[in-house]
Design a protein around this motif. Structure first.
Motif, PDB file in Angstrom:
ATOM      1  N   VAL A   1       7.284  16.913  31.985  1.00  0.00           N
ATOM      2  CA  VAL A   1       8.004  15.549  31.858  1.00  0.00           C
ATOM      3  C   VAL A   1       7.188  14.791  33.037  1.00  0.00           C
ATOM      4  O   VAL A   1       6.750  15.304  34.170  1.00  0.00           O
ATOM      5  CB  VAL A   1       9.361  15.089  32.086  1.00  0.00           C
ATOM      6  CG1 VAL A   1       9.935  15.701  30.712  1.00  0.00           C
ATOM      7  CG2 VAL A   1       9.866  16.036  33.363  1.00  0.00           C
ATOM      8  N   SER A   2       6.672  13.522  32.712  1.00  0.00           N
ATOM      9  CA  SER A   2       6.039  12.777  33.896  1.00  0.00           C
ATOM     10  C   SER A   2       7.098  12.455  34.969  1.00  0.00           C
ATOM     11  O   SER A   2       6.664  12.781  36.199  1.00  0.00           O
ATOM     12  CB  SER A   2       5.301  11.573  33.230  1.00  0.00           C
ATOM     13  OG  SER A   2       6.379  10.705  32.463  1.00  0.00           O
ATOM     14  N   PHE A   3       8.031  11.849  34.891  1.00  0.00           N
ATOM     15  CA  PHE A   3       9.065  11.627  35.535  1.00  0.00           C
ATOM     16  C   PHE A   3      10.303  12.034  35.219  1.00  0.00           C
ATOM     17  O   PHE A   3      10.971  11.992  34.146  1.00  0.00           O
ATOM     18  CB  PHE A   3       9.256  10.170  35.916  1.00  0.00           C
ATOM     19  CG  PHE A   3       8.063   9.506  36.385  1.00  0.00           C
ATOM     20  CD1 PHE A   3       7.701   9.812  38.062  1.00  0.00           C
ATOM     21  CD2 PHE A   3       7.368   8.488  35.652  1.00  0.00           C
ATOM     22  CE1 PHE A   3       6.536   9.262  38.403  1.00  0.00           C
ATOM     23  CE2 PHE A   3       6.129   8.256  36.330  1.00  0.00           C
ATOM     24  CZ  PHE A   3       5.744   8.581  37.525  1.00  0.00           C
ATOM     25  N   VAL A   4      11.298  12.812  35.971  1.00  0.00           N
ATOM     26  CA  VAL A   4      12.533  13.511  35.501  1.00  0.00           C
ATOM     27  C   VAL A   4      13.308  12.564  35.035  1.00  0.00           C
ATOM     28  O   VAL A   4      14.144  12.848  34.027  1.00  0.00           O
ATOM     29  CB  VAL A   4      13.016  14.457  36.314  1.00  0.00           C
ATOM     30  CG1 VAL A   4      13.365  13.900  37.834  1.00  0.00           C
ATOM     31  CG2 VAL A   4      14.153  15.492  36.197  1.00  0.00           C
ATOM     32  N   ASN A   5      13.462  11.382  35.755  1.00  0.00           N
ATOM     33  CA  ASN A   5      14.356  10.390  35.089  1.00  0.00           C
ATOM     34  C   ASN A   5      13.849   9.102  34.444  1.00  0.00           C
ATOM     35  O   ASN A   5      14.406   8.406  34.180  1.00  0.00           O
ATOM     36  CB  ASN A   5      15.060   9.527  36.675  1.00  0.00           C
ATOM     37  CG  ASN A   5      13.901   9.007  37.331  1.00  0.00           C
ATOM     38  OD1 ASN A   5      12.524   9.342  37.303  1.00  0.00           O
ATOM     39  ND2 ASN A   5      14.052   8.174  38.369  1.00  0.00           N
ATOM     40  N   ALA A   6      12.594   9.472  34.018  1.00  0.00           N
ATOM     41  CA  ALA A   6      12.113   8.407  32.970  1.00  0.00           C
ATOM     42  C   ALA A   6      10.935   9.158  32.252  1.00  0.00           C
ATOM     43  O   ALA A   6       9.901   8.924  32.413  1.00  0.00           O
ATOM     44  CB  ALA A   6      11.408   7.143  34.027  1.00  0.00           C
TER      45      ALA A   6
ATOM     46  N   THR B   1      -0.629  25.583  40.270  1.00  0.00           N
ATOM     47  CA  THR B   1      -0.243  24.412  39.370  1.00  0.00           C
ATOM     48  C   THR B   1      -0.905  24.762  37.872  1.00  0.00           C
ATOM     49  O   THR B   1      -0.367  24.700  36.832  1.00  0.00           O
ATOM     50  CB  THR B   1      -0.541  23.206  39.556  1.00  0.00           C
ATOM     51  OG1 THR B   1      -0.151  22.028  38.878  1.00  0.00           O
ATOM     52  CG2 THR B   1      -2.078  23.017  39.750  1.00  0.00           C
TER      53      THR B   1
ATOM     54  N   LEU C   1       6.039  31.933  33.044  1.00  0.00           N
ATOM     55  CA  LEU C   1       6.884  30.686  33.510  1.00  0.00           C
ATOM     56  C   LEU C   1       8.327  31.161  33.586  1.00  0.00           C
ATOM     57  O   LEU C   1       9.419  30.233  33.629  1.00  0.00           O
ATOM     58  CB  LEU C   1       6.862  29.465  32.610  1.00  0.00           C
ATOM     59  CG  LEU C   1       5.199  29.068  32.921  1.00  0.00           C
ATOM     60  CD1 LEU C   1       5.084  27.592  31.605  1.00  0.00           C
ATOM     61  CD2 LEU C   1       4.792  28.892  33.971  1.00  0.00           C
TER      62      LEU C   1
ATOM     63  N   GLY D   1       8.437  31.144  37.517  1.00  0.00           N
ATOM     64  CA  GLY D   1       7.689  29.857  37.105  1.00  0.00           C
ATOM     65  C   GLY D   1       7.301  29.289  38.454  1.00  0.00           C
ATOM     66  O   GLY D   1       6.324  28.468  38.561  1.00  0.00           O
ATOM     67  N   ALA D   2       8.213  29.422  39.655  1.00  0.00           N
ATOM     68  CA  ALA D   2       7.918  28.743  40.804  1.00  0.00           C
ATOM     69  C   ALA D   2       6.867  29.450  41.809  1.00  0.00           C
ATOM     70  O   ALA D   2       6.745  28.748  42.850  1.00  0.00           O
ATOM     71  CB  ALA D   2       9.271  28.708  41.636  1.00  0.00           C
TER      72      ALA D   2
ATOM     73  N   TYR E   1       1.742  25.160  34.598  1.00  0.00           N
ATOM     74  CA  TYR E   1       1.533  24.103  33.354  1.00  0.00           C
ATOM     75  C   TYR E   1       0.564  24.731  32.309  1.00  0.00           C
ATOM     76  O   TYR E   1       0.249  24.023  31.402  1.00  0.00           O
ATOM     77  CB  TYR E   1       1.040  22.709  33.999  1.00  0.00           C
ATOM     78  CG  TYR E   1       2.077  22.124  34.837  1.00  0.00           C
ATOM     79  CD1 TYR E   1       3.367  21.427  34.045  1.00  0.00           C
ATOM     80  CD2 TYR E   1       2.051  22.114  36.004  1.00  0.00           C
ATOM     81  CE1 TYR E   1       4.429  21.104  34.770  1.00  0.00           C
ATOM     82  CE2 TYR E   1       3.025  21.758  36.797  1.00  0.00           C
ATOM     83  CZ  TYR E   1       4.419  21.154  36.474  1.00  0.00           C
ATOM     84  OH  TYR E   1       5.379  20.635  36.975  1.00  0.00           O
TER      85      TYR E   1
ATOM     86  N   SER F   1      11.044  21.787  29.262  1.00  0.00           N
ATOM     87  CA  SER F   1      11.834  20.727  29.980  1.00  0.00           C
ATOM     88  C   SER F   1      10.881  20.284  31.321  1.00  0.00           C
ATOM     89  O   SER F   1      11.080  19.197  31.791  1.00  0.00           O
ATOM     90  CB  SER F   1      13.113  21.129  30.391  1.00  0.00           C
ATOM     91  OG  SER F   1      13.101  22.141  31.534  1.00  0.00           O
ATOM     92  N   ARG F   2      10.183  21.082  31.701  1.00  0.00           N
ATOM     93  CA  ARG F   2       9.367  20.773  33.057  1.00  0.00           C
ATOM     94  C   ARG F   2       8.247  19.982  32.625  1.00  0.00           C
ATOM     95  O   ARG F   2       7.407  19.464  33.676  1.00  0.00           O
ATOM     96  CB  ARG F   2       8.735  22.085  33.749  1.00  0.00           C
ATOM     97  CG  ARG F   2      10.065  22.879  33.878  1.00  0.00           C
ATOM     98  CD  ARG F   2       9.562  24.132  34.987  1.00  0.00           C
ATOM     99  NE  ARG F   2       9.110  23.615  36.118  1.00  0.00           N
ATOM    100  CZ  ARG F   2       7.994  23.710  36.819  1.00  0.00           C
ATOM    101  NH1 ARG F   2       7.036  24.461  35.936  1.00  0.00           N
ATOM    102  NH2 ARG F   2       7.683  23.123  37.782  1.00  0.00           N
TER     103      ARG F   2
ATOM    104  N   MET G   1       0.112  15.546  31.766  1.00  0.00           N
ATOM    105  CA  MET G   1       1.064  16.929  31.906  1.00  0.00           C
ATOM    106  C   MET G   1       1.966  16.922  30.779  1.00  0.00           C
ATOM    107  O   MET G   1       2.275  17.689  30.120  1.00  0.00           O
ATOM    108  CB  MET G   1       1.736  16.960  33.298  1.00  0.00           C
ATOM    109  CG  MET G   1       2.427  18.310  33.393  1.00  0.00           C
ATOM    110  SD  MET G   1       4.133  17.575  33.345  1.00  0.00           S
ATOM    111  CE  MET G   1       4.184  17.259  35.388  1.00  0.00           C
TER     112      MET G   1
ATOM    113  N   GLY H   1      11.851  32.334  34.213  1.00  0.00           N
ATOM    114  CA  GLY H   1      12.805  32.215  35.552  1.00  0.00           C
ATOM    115  C   GLY H   1      12.178  31.927  36.797  1.00  0.00           C
ATOM    116  O   GLY H   1      11.369  31.203  36.844  1.00  0.00           O
TER     117      GLY H   1
END
Lengths: 147, 877
Positions: free
Chosen positions: B830-835, B573, B563, B568-569, B577, B827-828, B632, B565
């Protein structure tokens, strides 16, 4: 690398102008989802926009796109976790479940044009990524695979 | 044959359990003869049939690997196998057999498969202590003991009498055993039956280069006695005697037909039961003979392939078939003797009238190739043809790669081109461009013609094969001896080229490279990122095929965190994860349990974690525990608990080592001969985290009972009394494959060395998503090639491959622990980046059998199940 003005690309809709289609006349509501540096290039992340799970993507050349996070083939909320790449000149995300490719510009499945996931406009304002939605019923996902 | 006795199943007795006897029984089972007949087999040797052709590899691979029937029992209750029991008498009038254990038995049909015995010439001293023959594993073991170095370490000296095929095999065995080896041949050259003078001389140079001494045109007069009844050497006519400790007679074989002679069955003048084309005795219709003890039309065949053909014909005839007839056999031979390729086919001695010879010889390189050609007959319309030639036969020494092409040309009668010498010049693609006729048999082992191959690849065909591997599977071509594989490959590639279909081996639209080429590109240039690789060698920005492939190649070479740099992309999946995605978008978690061994305390931790996070638990096939239904965003908290308890990633999500399964081994098991659990743990910890073209599984069994099912794994280790047998290339799944023996009876350090090499060689050269079985299959030479590279170190890569593995072992770090320690990677999750506090509402569960199960949008509601109340019990009385 991080745009600080409102010149970020949307899904074919210039920033700030109304989306086209039946809902074009309605007001677009912009929901800030994260800072641009929160998402690396060629990655996706899920965001909650107006109660819906939306997959936000950033391409290698810093274009931003948003699709519904729900994969109609897998019937699961997973598209943000797919691999982002290109087919020809078309940026796409491969569903992480069974690898169906969806074009980021229009949400159409590249292997099965009858299937399309909804798209949302995206803009970048002062280093913050915003996803646009319009009032009224949520945009439709078409051609959902039968259970 | 119809049943002969009312109310009783007819009884077939097979005398002899060698390769041909075994083939007969196997065919009888496979083709249904045992559904109507009982089959009873008597074998004089103490062990079940084994591969006598590969006898010299016994010391390398062990008896078990040579065996055709490792359990010494057939999986058919109608077949009874009695080993160590010789049939000593035959009374045809009562159809009764006398056995060496004093018993008797009766038969309805008698199949003699007693084989042949080595011929020992009647020289004085032939029975001295130190004289041997070369035929059975027991012979070989006795020879091994006799040539063990002297107490002072000096080498023993051995003489093989006979420079034919078998003699050279025996010489190879002596040479491998470390003895100073001499070969004495009465004829003026080696392999006098197969090779001409120059071919034989070329072979002598090869053999002598290996350190053996060859004496041709020399007759043995007596075996010399050292005064105590032991061999002292060999006396020769008109030459100085040769001193030796051991003499091995390998001067031909004679049919073992004593039983038949005593029962007054007619035998051929040169031995062997005289039989008709159905292999039925000309004297008694209830007696059959197959293999080396038979003489169809008076001729005895000392090769295994004709023996197999005879076995099949007898089974066919006993089933009531009338088509089978043995009318002679192709005696063409191709083999590797002492590392030298030798082939002889067709009219190798140019005995056909008007035959001409075309010779290519390179004494420096040790090559000798001869084609025997003859004038072609008239054309089909009867017109005579001038200057047109056909191939009649040939001899190849030093390089027999053209054999696969040339042998079918002999039978096909195709006209040779104007410059036939090109067929045997080095680097020639030979007859491929010439176009073999369609009816030419390309694979003689499985009787596959060029037409069969073309049918298999026909692009318009519904089930057209796309590559060599599928053609081999679907036609069986090249699956037995493998000598025709290059020809098969050439034919299908030529075909694809002719119809304009490119055999495209590109990875995807972004890379016109194979995975192996990508691996090399990364190694040579030292790239560390996908961007570097795609900008220099590809187009576009990649896809879900090439990105994980490049990620795997980078991980195999540099072993960085998956993962880290940009890397990771690139990950699928599961790798992204570090868990396995399940159908509703949740993940399953598999902590590593090396070798399947776990303490009660750790077991309790797994249970507590599953309970506290509400996970579904299931035992996996790889002896560990899978926890399903983790969201996740829960993964870091789950892994924090697991890592604190001493667990690490099990890599169930990766194209990497999964598990090394083990049986309980000698620590507890009363049958175990080695500590399989310890070795499994050591192997799992050594190779954990190793990124590879596909998933890798291993197994270790503590004895031959194989409770760990190690041969169903990519690498399987089975304990022997002396060490370990290493098997490679197995898998379960859709196309199950048993792993095949790579090397036998090795100690643990040697095992690790070979396994290091094997795995690294696979990682470097396999295609994307190619399991080891398919990879081995895809190599020119198959398993033999793997053995050359891994065991013989033919490419000189051994130490480099070992060093690469050593780097992997040294740089291994648990990727879950590293992830938990890095806020950027965390930091990746998370269920929702804004919630981040809101779980994905799309994920829901119901319960089933006391545990959770996922519900997908649109799933029907589960039907109510109420068993007890609805079972009908009948009307009350």
């Amino acid at each position: 690398m991080t745009p600080t003005t409102t010149t970020g690309t949307t899904t074919g809709t210039p920033a700030g102008t109304p989306a086209t289609g039946p809902a074009a006349a309605a007001t677009t509501v912009w929901t800030p989802v994260c800072a641009t540096d929160r998402l690396g290039r060629e990655r996706g992340v899920a965001a909650l926009v107006g109660g819906r799970a939306v997959a936000v993507f950033r391409t290698y050349d810093d274009e931003w796109f948003a699709l519904d996070n729900h994969c109609p083939f897998a019937r699961a909320s997973v598209l943000a976790r797919g691999i982002v790449g290109t087919r020809g000149d078309v940026p796409f995300v491969a569903s992480p479940m069974l690898k169906q490719p969806f074009g980021l510009r229009d949400g159409v499945c590249l292997d099965d044009p009858d299937v399309r996931v909804a798209t949302y406009p995206v803009r970048v304002v002062d280093g913050v990524v915003e996803v646009g939605t319009v009032a009224g019923p949520p945009p439709e996902t078409q051609g959902v695979a039968a259970p | 044959m119809s049943p002969t006795t009312e109310g009783r199943r007819p009884r077939i007795v097979v005398v002899g359990h060698g390769m041909v006897g075994h083939r007969f029984v196997a065919a009888a089972i496979e083709r249904g003869l045992t559904e109507t007949h009982d089959v009873v087999v008597y074998g004089a040797e103490p062990r079940a049939a084994y591969d006598r052709v590969a006898l010299t590899s016994f010391f390398e691979v062990g008896a078990e690997a040579l065996s055709f029937l490792p359990g010494a029992a057939y999986d058919d209750p109608r077949v009874a196998l009695h080993l160590g029991t010789e049939v000593v008498g035959l009374d045809r009038a009562t159809r009764t057999l006398a056995l060496s254990d004093g018993g008797t038995t009766t038969y309805d049909e008698l199949v003699l498969a007693t084989g042949a015995a080595p011929f020992v010439p009647p020289v004085p001293g032939k029975d001295l202590d130190g004289c041997f023959v070369y035929r059975t594993i027991e012979d070989l073991e006795a020879i091994r003991d006799a040539v063990a170095p002297r107490p002072d370490g000096a080498r023993r000296r051995g003489i093989v009498i006979g420079g034919g095929l078998l003699g050279l095999e025996a010489a190879n065995a002596l040479h491998q055993l470390g003895a100073e080896t001499h070969v004495v041949e009465m004829a003026p050259r080696l392999m006098p039956v197969q090779l001409d003078e120059v071919g034989g001389a070329t072979l002598v140079r090869h053999v002598e280069k290996l350190g053996l001494t060859v004496h041709c045109g020399v007759a043995s007069t007596e075996v010399l006695d050292d005064g105590t009844g032991r061999v002292a050497g060999l006396g020769l006519r008109d030459a100085e005697p040769i001193a030796a400790d051991v003499v091995v007679f390998s001067a031909g074989i004679r049919p073992r037909d004593a039983l038949a002679r005593a029962a007054e069955l007619e035998v051929a003048p040169r031995g062997g039961v005289l039989v008709d084309e159905q292999l039925r005795s000309v004297t008694d219709p209830h007696v059959w003979a197959i293999g080396e003890c038979a003489a169809p039309a008076g001729v005895m065949y000392g090769l295994v392939a004709p023996g197999y053909a005879m076995a099949e014909i007898v089974v066919d005839t006993l089933l009531g078939g009338t088509a089978g007839a043995f009318t002679g056999a192709d005696m063409s031979t191709k083999l590797k003797l002492l590392g030298v390729d030798v082939a002889s086919f067709g009219d190798a001695f140019a005995t056909t009238p008007d035959a001409l010879e075309l010779v290519f010889a390179d004494a420096v390189a040790g090559l000798y190739k001869k084609l025997v050609v003859g004038p072609a007959g008239p054309a089909e319309d009867g017109t005579p043809r001038e200057d047109a030639y056909v191939l009649l036969g040939g001899v190849l020494v030093g390089d027999a790669s053209a054999y696969g092409l040339l042998r079918p040309m002999v039978a096909s009668g195709m006209l040779l081109p104007d410059n036939p010498e090109e067929l045997i010049l080095p680097e020639s693609r030979g007859a491929l461009q010439l176009g073999l006729p369609d009816e030419a048999v390309v694979c003689s082992c499985n009787n596959v013609s060029k037409r069969d191959l073309l049918d298999a690849v026909d692009v318009d065909g519904e089930h057209a094969c796309a590559d060599l591997a599928t053609v081999k599977t679907c036609t069986s071509a090249g699956t037995t001896c493998g000598s025709c594989v290059p020809t098969v490959k050439g034919i299908i590639e030529d075909y694809f080229a002719s119809v304009g279909k490119e055999v495209d081996r590109s990875l995807c639209e972004h890379f016109a490279l194979t995975r192996q080429e990508l691996f090399d590109v990364v190694a040579v240039h030292g790239y560390r990122t996908f961007t570097e690789v795609v900008e220099a060698h590809g187009t576009g920005r990649g896809c879900d095929i090439c990105k994980p492939t490049v990620a795997s190649v980078l991980a195999s070479q540099f072993n960085g965190h998956v993962l880290e740099g940009e890397t990771g992309a690139l990950q699928d999946t599961n790798d992204a994860y570090l868990a396995n995605i399940q159908r509703n978008g949740t993940y399953s978690v598999v902590p590593r349990i090396p070798g399947g061994e776990i303490t009660p305390e750790k077991l309790i931790v797994i249970g507590e974690v599953a309970r506290d996070f509400g996970l579904y638990t299931k035992i996996t096939g790889g002896q560990r525990i899978d926890l399903f239904g983790a969201r996740m965003e829960e993964l870091p908290a789950i892994w924090t608990r697991l890592v604190d308890a001493g667990f690490e990633s099990g890599h169930a999500y990766g194209k990497s080592l999964r598990t090394v399964k083990s049986c309980v081994g000698s620590t507890w098991c009363r049958y175990g001969v080695q500590d399989s659990v310890q070795l499994a743990i050591d192997l799992e910890l050594r190779y954990r985290g190793l990124r590879s073209p596909h998933k890798l599984k291993g197994g270790v069994s503590g004895c031959a009972r194989e409770c760990a099912e190690a041969r169903g794994k990519d690498f399987g280790v089975i304990a022997t009394e002396k060490g370990w047998n290493l098997y490679v290339g197995g898998n379960g799944g859709a196309t199950p494959r048993h792993a095949e023996l790579l090397v036998g009876d090795v100690d643990t350090p040697t095992l690790l060395r070979y396994l290091d090499r094997f795995l690294m060689y696979y990682i470097r050269t396999a295609d994307r998503l190619q399991r080891t079985a398919a990879w081995v299959e895809s190599l020119d030479g198959g398993l033999e090639r793997v053995r050359e590279v891994v065991v013989d170190d033919a490419l000189g890569l051994g130490s480099e491959l070992e060093a690469a593995m050593e780097r992997h072992v040294e740089t291994y770090a648990d990727e879950w622990r590293a992830t938990l320690e890095d806020p950027e990677k965390l930091s990746r999750f998370v269920s929702f980046v804004n919630a981040p506090g809101t779980p994905d509402p799309a994920i829901t569960f119901t319960t089933e059998r006391g545990q959770i199960r996922p519900v997908l949008a649109g799933d029907p509601a589960p039907a109510a199940v109420d068993l007890g109340a609805t079972i009908p019990v009948g009307a009350p009385r």
